[in-house]
Design an enzyme around this catalytic site. Structure first.
Site, short mmCIF file in Angstrom:
data_model
loop_
_atom_site.label_atom_id
_atom_site.label_comp_id
_atom_site.label_asym_id
_atom_site.label_seq_id
_atom_site.Cartn_x
_atom_site.Cartn_y
_atom_site.Cartn_z
N GLY A 9 47.24 49.60 45.69
CA GLY A 9 46.32 49.80 44.59
C GLY A 9 47.06 49.71 43.27
N CYS A 10 46.56 50.38 42.27
CA CYS A 10 47.16 50.36 40.95
C CYS A 10 48.57 50.93 40.99
CB CYS A 10 46.30 51.17 39.98
SG CYS A 10 46.98 51.24 38.31
N PHE A 11 49.51 50.22 40.40
CA PHE A 11 50.90 50.69 40.46
C PHE A 11 51.14 51.96 39.66
CE2 PHE A 11 51.88 46.61 37.80
CZ PHE A 11 51.23 47.09 36.67
N TRP A 12 50.27 52.29 38.72
CA TRP A 12 50.44 53.52 37.96
C TRP A 12 50.45 54.74 38.88
CZ3 TRP A 12 46.08 52.55 33.84
CH2 TRP A 12 46.47 51.50 32.99
N TYR A 159 42.05 57.31 33.26
CA TYR A 159 42.41 56.85 34.61
C TYR A 159 43.49 57.75 35.21
CZ TYR A 159 43.57 53.63 38.40
OH TYR A 159 43.79 53.07 39.64
#
Length: 180
Positions: A9-12, A159
């Site tokens: 998913g999102c790397f953050w 987010y």
């Protein structure tokens, strides 16, 4: 030191969760698994490059075992979701592991098998199978600087609060003995 390249998913989210663990020396958000050389975030977001948002996690296996790094990976994202995590949709958000050699491939396969035991489909349903791929590690391109350690730089961003923080807290709770 050992380095794993993982996409979930999102790397953050992955970046933030791994940075909270003792023995993790560095986390670099980036792009891998695609065909375009030196893609930008904007290009990757289109899904046309074939890259996944990924993290390169370098850790000291004398402090935190490789299995903990991998089990944390399967804790911080849902490996049953094909090409998305929550509202983030597209192949750039796929669940994938990129081994550097045969030894890593074996570790990754074992971790995926362990995850399948945890993430089984509910009784009476067929969906829910772990879909994490194990793909060849090709070129890895560091993401733009503003993506590096995004959570720490933007702790009040929507987010981060709604998506990343719950994942970080889940990893911290499950692997409390390794939290910084």
């Amino acid at each position: 030191m050992e380095t794993f390249v993982l996409a979930g998913g999102c790397f953050w989210c992955l970046d933030a969760a791994y940075r909270s663990l003792e023995g993790v020396e560095s986390v670099v958000s980036g792009y891998t698994g695609g065909a375009t050389a030196h893609p930008s975030y904007e290009q990757v977001c289109t899904g046309a490059t074939g890259h996944a948002e990924a993290v390169k996690v370098t850790f000291d296996p004398e402090v935190i075992p490789a299995d903990v790094i991998l089990d944390a990976f399967f804790t911080m994202h849902d490996p049953r979701q094909l090409n998305h995590q929550g509202a983030d949709t597209g192949t750039q958000y796929r669940s994938a592991m990129f081994p550097a050699d045969d030894a890593q491939r074996e570790l990754f396969e074992a971790a995926r098998d362990r995850a399948a035991d945890i993430w089984d489909a509910p009784v009476g349903r067929t969906e829910g199978t772990v879909v994490t791929t194990i793909e060849p590690l090709g070129d890895y391109y560091d993401a733009e600087e503003y993506h590096q350690d995004f959570f720490a730089k933007n702790p009040n961003q929507g987010y981060c609060l709604a998506v990343a923080l719950p994942k970080v807290n889940k990893v911290r709770a499950r692997f409390a003995e390794y939290v910084r």
